[in-house]
Design a protein around this motif. Structure first.
Motif, PDB file in Angstrom:
ATOM      1  N   ALA A 296      31.971  -2.514  -0.688  1.00  0.00           N
ATOM      2  CA  ALA A 296      32.326  -2.662  -2.105  1.00  0.00           C
ATOM      3  C   ALA A 296      33.111  -1.481  -2.665  1.00  0.00           C
ATOM      4  O   ALA A 296      33.704  -1.593  -3.740  1.00  0.00           O
ATOM      5  CB  ALA A 296      31.049  -2.856  -2.929  1.00  0.00           C
ATOM      6  N   THR A 297      33.122  -0.357  -1.966  1.00  0.00           N
ATOM      7  CA  THR A 297      33.708   0.874  -2.496  1.00  0.00           C
ATOM      8  C   THR A 297      35.172   0.992  -2.100  1.00  0.00           C
ATOM      9  O   THR A 297      35.558   0.702  -0.957  1.00  0.00           O
ATOM     10  CB  THR A 297      32.921   2.095  -1.977  1.00  0.00           C
ATOM     11  OG1 THR A 297      31.534   1.915  -2.284  1.00  0.00           O
ATOM     12  CG2 THR A 297      33.410   3.376  -2.614  1.00  0.00           C
ATOM     13  N   ARG A 298      35.984   1.436  -3.041  1.00  0.00           N
ATOM     14  CA  ARG A 298      37.423   1.561  -2.783  1.00  0.00           C
ATOM     15  C   ARG A 298      37.697   2.665  -1.759  1.00  0.00           C
ATOM     16  O   ARG A 298      36.857   3.507  -1.468  1.00  0.00           O
ATOM     17  CB  ARG A 298      38.160   1.880  -4.085  1.00  0.00           C
ATOM     18  CG  ARG A 298      37.836   3.259  -4.683  1.00  0.00           C
ATOM     19  CD  ARG A 298      38.846   3.639  -5.746  1.00  0.00           C
ATOM     20  NE  ARG A 298      38.489   4.849  -6.467  1.00  0.00           N
ATOM     21  CZ  ARG A 298      38.678   6.089  -6.035  1.00  0.00           C
ATOM     22  NH1 ARG A 298      39.200   6.306  -4.828  1.00  0.00           N
ATOM     23  NH2 ARG A 298      38.339   7.124  -6.788  1.00  0.00           N
ATOM     24  N   ARG A 299      38.897   2.662  -1.242  1.00  0.00           N
ATOM     25  CA  ARG A 299      39.318   3.746  -0.343  1.00  0.00           C
ATOM     26  C   ARG A 299      39.238   5.087  -1.084  1.00  0.00           C
ATOM     27  O   ARG A 299      39.625   5.193  -2.242  1.00  0.00           O
ATOM     28  CB  ARG A 299      40.736   3.512   0.153  1.00  0.00           C
ATOM     29  CG  ARG A 299      40.869   2.284   1.042  1.00  0.00           C
ATOM     30  CD  ARG A 299      42.264   2.127   1.629  1.00  0.00           C
ATOM     31  NE  ARG A 299      42.321   0.939   2.473  1.00  0.00           N
ATOM     32  CZ  ARG A 299      41.923   0.907   3.746  1.00  0.00           C
ATOM     33  NH1 ARG A 299      41.435   2.007   4.301  1.00  0.00           N
ATOM     34  NH2 ARG A 299      42.000  -0.210   4.444  1.00  0.00           N
ATOM     35  N   GLY A 300      38.714   6.076  -0.388  1.00  0.00           N
ATOM     36  CA  GLY A 300      38.578   7.396  -0.993  1.00  0.00           C
ATOM     37  C   GLY A 300      37.419   7.514  -1.963  1.00  0.00           C
ATOM     38  O   GLY A 300      37.292   8.532  -2.644  1.00  0.00           O
ATOM     39  N   GLY A 301      36.565   6.485  -2.023  1.00  0.00           N
ATOM     40  CA  GLY A 301      35.483   6.479  -2.997  1.00  0.00           C
ATOM     41  C   GLY A 301      34.207   7.142  -2.486  1.00  0.00           C
ATOM     42  O   GLY A 301      34.158   7.725  -1.401  1.00  0.00           O
ATOM     43  N   MET A 302      33.142   7.016  -3.294  1.00  0.00           N
ATOM     44  CA  MET A 302      31.876   7.689  -3.040  1.00  0.00           C
ATOM     45  C   MET A 302      30.778   6.664  -2.781  1.00  0.00           C
ATOM     46  O   MET A 302      30.727   5.625  -3.447  1.00  0.00           O
ATOM     47  CB  MET A 302      31.459   8.541  -4.248  1.00  0.00           C
ATOM     48  CG  MET A 302      32.524   9.478  -4.790  1.00  0.00           C
ATOM     49  SD  MET A 302      32.901  10.834  -3.677  1.00  0.00           S
ATOM     50  CE  MET A 302      31.321  11.665  -3.622  1.00  0.00           C
ATOM     51  N   VAL A 303      29.894   6.979  -1.853  1.00  0.00           N
ATOM     52  CA  VAL A 303      28.664   6.212  -1.664  1.00  0.00           C
ATOM     53  C   VAL A 303      27.506   7.179  -1.869  1.00  0.00           C
ATOM     54  O   VAL A 303      27.359   8.161  -1.137  1.00  0.00           O
ATOM     55  CB  VAL A 303      28.579   5.563  -0.272  1.00  0.00           C
ATOM     56  CG1 VAL A 303      27.226   4.879  -0.087  1.00  0.00           C
ATOM     57  CG2 VAL A 303      29.717   4.562  -0.088  1.00  0.00           C
ATOM     58  N   SER A 304      26.705   6.908  -2.884  1.00  0.00           N
ATOM     59  CA  SER A 304      25.577   7.766  -3.257  1.00  0.00           C
ATOM     60  C   SER A 304      24.289   7.027  -2.912  1.00  0.00           C
ATOM     61  O   SER A 304      24.035   5.942  -3.431  1.00  0.00           O
ATOM     62  CB  SER A 304      25.639   8.083  -4.751  1.00  0.00           C
ATOM     63  OG  SER A 304      24.476   8.764  -5.180  1.00  0.00           O
ATOM     64  N   VAL A 305      23.482   7.619  -2.033  1.00  0.00           N
ATOM     65  CA  VAL A 305      22.279   6.951  -1.536  1.00  0.00           C
ATOM     66  C   VAL A 305      21.054   7.604  -2.158  1.00  0.00           C
ATOM     67  O   VAL A 305      20.711   8.743  -1.839  1.00  0.00           O
ATOM     68  CB  VAL A 305      22.198   7.003  -0.002  1.00  0.00           C
ATOM     69  CG1 VAL A 305      20.981   6.231   0.494  1.00  0.00           C
ATOM     70  CG2 VAL A 305      23.477   6.447   0.623  1.00  0.00           C
ATOM     71  N   ALA A 306      20.403   6.855  -3.056  1.00  0.00           N
ATOM     72  CA  ALA A 306      19.166   7.333  -3.679  1.00  0.00           C
ATOM     73  C   ALA A 306      17.940   6.688  -3.055  1.00  0.00           C
ATOM     74  O   ALA A 306      16.829   7.209  -3.170  1.00  0.00           O
ATOM     75  CB  ALA A 306      19.188   7.042  -5.187  1.00  0.00           C
ATOM     76  N   GLY A 307      18.118   5.533  -2.397  1.00  0.00           N
ATOM     77  CA  GLY A 307      17.007   4.864  -1.733  1.00  0.00           C
ATOM     78  C   GLY A 307      16.554   5.642  -0.510  1.00  0.00           C
ATOM     79  O   GLY A 307      17.340   6.347   0.132  1.00  0.00           O
ATOM     80  N   VAL A 308      15.273   5.515  -0.174  1.00  0.00           N
ATOM     81  CA  VAL A 308      14.680   6.244   0.951  1.00  0.00           C
ATOM     82  C   VAL A 308      14.991   5.524   2.259  1.00  0.00           C
ATOM     83  O   VAL A 308      14.790   4.317   2.379  1.00  0.00           O
ATOM     84  CB  VAL A 308      13.152   6.367   0.776  1.00  0.00           C
ATOM     85  CG1 VAL A 308      12.510   7.010   2.001  1.00  0.00           C
ATOM     86  CG2 VAL A 308      12.833   7.171  -0.480  1.00  0.00           C
ATOM     87  N   TYR A 309      15.465   6.275   3.260  1.00  0.00           N
ATOM     88  CA  TYR A 309      15.741   5.733   4.587  1.00  0.00           C
ATOM     89  C   TYR A 309      15.041   6.557   5.657  1.00  0.00           C
ATOM     90  O   TYR A 309      14.747   7.736   5.455  1.00  0.00           O
ATOM     91  CB  TYR A 309      17.251   5.713   4.859  1.00  0.00           C
ATOM     92  CG  TYR A 309      17.935   4.531   4.233  1.00  0.00           C
ATOM     93  CD1 TYR A 309      18.120   3.360   4.944  1.00  0.00           C
ATOM     94  CD2 TYR A 309      18.360   4.580   2.906  1.00  0.00           C
ATOM     95  CE1 TYR A 309      18.713   2.254   4.362  1.00  0.00           C
ATOM     96  CE2 TYR A 309      18.953   3.480   2.306  1.00  0.00           C
ATOM     97  CZ  TYR A 309      19.130   2.318   3.044  1.00  0.00           C
ATOM     98  OH  TYR A 309      19.706   1.223   2.464  1.00  0.00           O
ATOM     99  N   ALA A 310      14.798   5.917   6.806  1.00  0.00           N
ATOM    100  CA  ALA A 310      14.170   6.612   7.923  1.00  0.00           C
ATOM    101  C   ALA A 310      14.633   5.986   9.228  1.00  0.00           C
ATOM    102  O   ALA A 310      14.844   4.770   9.312  1.00  0.00           O
ATOM    103  CB  ALA A 310      12.647   6.524   7.823  1.00  0.00           C
ATOM    104  N   GLY A 311      14.816   6.813  10.241  1.00  0.00           N
ATOM    105  CA  GLY A 311      15.062   6.328  11.588  1.00  0.00           C
ATOM    106  C   GLY A 311      16.441   5.722  11.792  1.00  0.00           C
ATOM    107  O   GLY A 311      17.398   6.030  11.077  1.00  0.00           O
ATOM    108  N   PHE A 312      16.532   4.845  12.778  1.00  0.00           N
ATOM    109  CA  PHE A 312      17.798   4.238  13.183  1.00  0.00           C
ATOM    110  C   PHE A 312      18.167   3.076  12.266  1.00  0.00           C
ATOM    111  O   PHE A 312      17.315   2.403  11.719  1.00  0.00           O
ATOM    112  CB  PHE A 312      17.702   3.716  14.619  1.00  0.00           C
ATOM    113  CG  PHE A 312      17.392   4.790  15.630  1.00  0.00           C
ATOM    114  CD1 PHE A 312      18.386   5.633  16.087  1.00  0.00           C
ATOM    115  CD2 PHE A 312      16.101   4.955  16.105  1.00  0.00           C
ATOM    116  CE1 PHE A 312      18.101   6.619  17.008  1.00  0.00           C
ATOM    117  CE2 PHE A 312      15.807   5.936  17.036  1.00  0.00           C
ATOM    118  CZ  PHE A 312      16.809   6.778  17.495  1.00  0.00           C
ATOM    119  N   ILE A 313      19.483   2.848  12.130  1.00  0.00           N
ATOM    120  CA  ILE A 313      19.980   1.718  11.345  1.00  0.00           C
ATOM    121  C   ILE A 313      20.965   0.928  12.191  1.00  0.00           C
ATOM    122  O   ILE A 313      21.936   1.480  12.727  1.00  0.00           O
ATOM    123  CB  ILE A 313      20.657   2.191  10.044  1.00  0.00           C
ATOM    124  CG1 ILE A 313      19.640   2.894   9.149  1.00  0.00           C
ATOM    125  CG2 ILE A 313      21.291   1.020   9.314  1.00  0.00           C
ATOM    126  CD1 ILE A 313      20.209   3.383   7.850  1.00  0.00           C
TER     127      ILE A 313
END
Length: 387
Positions: A296-313
């Motif tokens: 969903a993010t444009r070229r050169g844009g930002m992805v801000s991750v506030a959700g908690v993640y762990a391990g492999f994706i």
């Protein structure tokens, strides 16, 4: 005292446990006047967080009145009303001097959740959040010991009610950090994935910072309706739209948003493959929300991750992120960095965090509060508990 304790997945009980006492010179003991159930508490409730023992006291969003003060506490007095950050930070280590309080390298005797750890120091201890983060008793209780009281607790003015300032402990700074990490400013277009409490606070902060358009993705109609009314978002219900990112691209002239904020975390509803991999412990987190953010993010844009993640994706789609030149920012919230500034915004009326509260309950009813919040019953947005 009475406290909410863990006894296994979806088995929380109100038990009588020993009263906390001063253990270190910079401790205080707090009589809790308000506490809340956080979305990340639900990970514990579901049994998804390791090293949570029977009898552990939960809760990391809380505030109250100071009952006892250690001899080394400088600026807090008995009787002060304070709100406490969920991170426990020393204020003196390498990371604290950088105001990266969630990275404090002295307070956690656990290992943290990192898999490829090498010999790196663990992150800061957290209240009420497993042996991975120090096993420190939490604040869903009548009393709580607060370590490192010279760094964490913020004295709040009597002109503001508990509910107005309670969320300074976690979700408001988390939403604010997410918006700052996304470099939201005047005229920004932002997509927020997740309309839970953190997503709501992120929307409030994006609006305050001047975002022109906020597109919010969630599966619960009542949460989206509230966000439309409160923050003027453009709602996208992913129960009605198979590919929200595609719709976001269309709505932004086939360019994409300036930034996406991921406020869902590792239990995002993913594909059948991801469900199987997670059940087999071959994957630590669902990657669906992250893939949507990348798309969903444009070229050169930002992805801000506030959700908690762990391990492999699974299927992270790093090549897409590279091709688009995206910047990722993420991590636990450096709460102490933002508390004073956010308190001023509340006093000025620029932020009204307590608007998201839907349920007010007694601590004795906390197990039912968790059930309501988990099952999204009674249009539950946020539960506040009072001892």
């Amino acid at each position: 005292m009475r406290a909410l304790t863990y006894h296994g997945a979806k088995d929380l009980r109100i038990d009588t446990v020993p009263d906390p006492v001063i253990e270190q010179p910079d401790d205080i003991v707090l009589r809790v006047t308000a506490t809340a159930i956080c979305g990340s508490d639900l990970h514990i409730y579901r049994g998804k967080i390791p090293m949570v023992d029977d009898g552990d006291v939960l809760g990391h969003e809380f505030m109250g009145v100071v009952e006892e003060v250690g001899a080394g506490v400088r600026d807090i007095r008995k009787g002060d009303r304070v709100v406490v950050p969920f991170t426990i930070s020393c204020g003196e280590c390498f990371f604290c001097r950088l105001q990266q309080y969630a990275c404090c390298e002295t307070t956690n005797d656990g290992r943290g959740a990192i898999l490829n750890r090498k010999a790196i120091t663990p992150p800061a201890a957290l209240f009420g959040y497993s042996g991975l983060y120090g096993g420190v008793p939490g604040g869903q209780a009548e009393l709580v010991r607060v370590p490192k009281a010279n760094v964490g607790p913020l004295v709040v003015p009597g002109s503001l009610g508990d509910e107005q300032v309670l969320f300074l402990s976690d979700i408001l700074p988390t939403g604010y950090q997410a918006a700052l990490n996304a470099e939201v400013g005047e005229g920004s277009t932002v997509a927020i994935f997740g309309a839970g409490p953190v997503g709501m606070m992120a929307a409030a902060c994006c609006r305050m910072l001047g975002a022109e358009r906020i597109l919010m993705v969630d599966q619960y109609r009542y949460r989206l309706d509230f966000a439309v009314q409160a923050y003027g978002v453009e709602e996208i219900n992913f129960e009605e739209c198979d590919d929200p990112a595609e719709l976001i691209i269309e709505r932004t002239g086939y360019r994409g948003v300036d930034a996406s904020i991921e406020a869902v975390g590792f239990e995002a509803k993913g594909s059948v493959t991801e469900t199987v991999l997670t059940a087999a412990k071959l994957e630590g987190s669902s990657g669906k929300a992250l893939r949507q953010c990348i798309a969903a993010t444009r070229r050169g844009g930002m992805v801000s991750v506030a959700g908690v993640y762990a391990g492999f994706i699974h299927a992270f789609m790093f090549g897409d992120a590279f091709d688009k030149g995206l910047t990722f920012r993420m991590g636990q919230t450096h709460v102490q960095r933002y508390m004073v500034e956010l308190l001023q915004f509340i006093e000025d009326g620029r932020l009204v965090p307590d608007a998201i509260i839907s349920h007010r309950m007694k601590l004795a009813d906390a197990p039912r509060g968790y059930e309501i919040f988990e099952e999204k019953q009674e249009d539950c947005r946020k539960v506040v508990l009072t001892p």
